[in-house]
Motif scaffolding. Structure first.
Motif, PDB file in Angstrom:
ATOM      1  N   VAL A  11       0.865  -1.188   0.000  1.00 32.82           N
ATOM      2  CA  VAL A  11       0.000   0.000   0.000  1.00 32.82           C
ATOM      3  C   VAL A  11       0.894   1.229   0.000  1.00 32.82           C
ATOM      4  CG1 VAL A  11      -1.766   1.304   1.234  1.00 32.82           C
ATOM      5  CG2 VAL A  11      -1.845  -1.204   1.219  1.00 32.82           C
ATOM      6  N   GLU A  13       0.990   4.920   0.771  1.00 34.92           N
ATOM      7  CA  GLU A  13       0.235   5.910   1.528  1.00 34.92           C
ATOM      8  C   GLU A  13       1.193   6.735   2.387  1.00 34.92           C
ATOM      9  OE1 GLU A  13      -2.372   4.216   4.430  1.00 34.92           O
ATOM     10  OE2 GLU A  13      -1.006   2.548   4.839  1.00 34.92           O
ATOM     11  N   ARG A  36      -1.746  -0.649  -4.089  1.00 32.12           N
ATOM     12  CA  ARG A  36      -2.815   0.349  -4.072  1.00 32.12           C
ATOM     13  C   ARG A  36      -2.264   1.683  -3.586  1.00 32.12           C
ATOM     14  NH1 ARG A  36      -7.295  -2.096  -5.277  1.00 32.12           N
ATOM     15  NH2 ARG A  36      -8.524  -0.222  -4.845  1.00 32.12           N
ATOM     16  N   ILE A  38      -3.388   5.187  -1.639  1.00 30.65           N
ATOM     17  CA  ILE A  38      -4.411   5.792  -0.778  1.00 30.65           C
ATOM     18  C   ILE A  38      -4.090   7.280  -0.623  1.00 30.65           C
ATOM     19  CG2 ILE A  38      -5.442   5.849   1.510  1.00 30.65           C
ATOM     20  CD1 ILE A  38      -4.871   2.886   1.768  1.00 30.65           C
ATOM     21  N   ASP A  62      -9.056   5.484  -2.760  1.00 30.34           N
ATOM     22  CA  ASP A  62      -8.237   4.267  -2.740  1.00 30.34           C
ATOM     23  C   ASP A  62      -8.168   3.748  -4.176  1.00 30.34           C
ATOM     24  OD1 ASP A  62      -7.137   1.766  -2.451  1.00 30.34           O
ATOM     25  OD2 ASP A  62      -8.249   1.287  -0.622  1.00 30.34           O
TER      26      ASP A  62
END
Length: 331
Positions: A11, A13, A36, A38, A62
């Motif tokens: 992720v 982020e 992903r 975010i 997201d």
């Protein structure tokens, strides 16, 4: 295959978010298939590849990097993830809010003034606000070599030149060195423009600059207050009377009780009598205007004239100095 692909998923982020952090660079991992992105409220995300901006994403949410991010990247839009390959890209997260900072002079600033040969030592305090407005300049000057940047970094940069700017604009705008607060708006506007130029190349802009107060040395402040009180009083007689009233109202006479009340009443009556006498004296002085006689001597216009009628009985008067009817003296 799915088992191994999940192993490489991560992720992207802002892991270390702080309210006082201006930007944060995600660059410690390789972006793998299934990763992903975010983006939280108040953040923008900038994809960097080999130090070059590939794409800027401003909408919170997201996102699947492979299907929703890569197709919009300038150089990497055709990139295909392999089984064991990823992107060595960096993601720069920007805090888009406006930052408010409190400032204050660390040491007194000696402002040149004719009244004091050594200068007037003045302290000041207030606030300023800034925000990021140019990502390209920010990356070129700061974010290219730093992984994070804080409000304190900007504050140190501002306060290092603030004393010089205060002196510049106080001297430029200063007409009354003892009443700088009345000119604080113009002084603050000049400083804001100068600070904005200082941060221009860094991709930041000063959105506001406020001066809350100017602080003089204690001895100078007492002199200013004393001068202001004398100006409001007007003359020493009125000043003494006002001081007596203040003493009565604050209970400075006596120790309280009946004795204090009586003393206060006596002082009040004496003050009233004195004020009436002053008013009467002023009135008599204005009314008793001297007139010039034929011989050049100054006499009162009313001292030698006799009334046409006796003020006691109303009888018409003649040439004599006494009323022929009741004997009342006429002059």
């Amino acid at each position: 295959m799915g088992l191994f692909s999940n192993q490489f998923s991560n992720v992207v982020e802002w892991n270390e978010f702080r309210e006082d952090m201006i930007f944060y660079k995600w660059s410690n991992q390789e972006i793998k298939k299934g990763s992903r992105l975010i983006i939280r409220p108040g953040q923008d995300a900038i994809f960097l590849y080999n130090g070059k901006i590939e794409g800027i994403f401003t909408d919170e949410g997201d996102y699947d990097i492979e299907s929703q991010i890569i197709p919009f990247l300038s150089t990497l839009k055709g990139f295909k993830f392999g089984f064991n390959s990823g992107i060595r890209a960096e993601v720069l997260f920007i805090n888009t809010k406006e930052f408010l900072v409190r400032w204050g002079t660390g040491n007194p600033i000696n402002i040149p003034t004719p009244q004091l040969p050594g200068g007037m030592p003045i302290r000041s305090n207030g606030t300023f606000s800034f925000k990021i407005n140019d990502y390209i300049k920010l990356i070129d000057k700061i974010a290219g070599v730093k992984s994070s940047y804080f409000v304190e970094d900007v504050k140190l940069r501002i306060t290092s030149i603030l004393d010089q700017l205060l002196m510049k604009w106080i001297v430029k705008e200063g007409k009354d060195m003892f009443n700088l607060q009345s000119m604080s708006f113009d002084i603050a506007k000049g400083i804001k423009d100068d600070l904005d130029m200082q941060l221009f190349d860094s991709g930041m802009t000063i959105t506001s600059f406020q001066i809350m107060s100017f602080n003089y040395p204690e001895s100078v402040q007492k002199m200013i207050e004393k001068n202001a009180s004398h100006s409001m009083i007007g003359n020493m007689n009125t000043y003494q009377q006002a001081s007596m009233v203040d003493g009565i109202s604050s209970g400075a006479v006596g120790g309280g009780g009946v004795a204090s009340d009586m003393a206060g009443m006596m002082m009040g009556m004496n003050m009233a009598n004195q004020m009436m006498q002053n008013i009467n004296q002023a009135s008599n002085t204005n009314q008793a205007t001297p007139t010039q006689t034929s011989s050049g001597a100054a006499t009162s216009s009313s001292s030698s004239e006799k009334p046409n009628f006796c003020p006691n009985c109303g009888q018409k008067t003649g040439e004599g100095n006494f009323c022929s009817n009741c004997g009342h003296k006429l002059n």
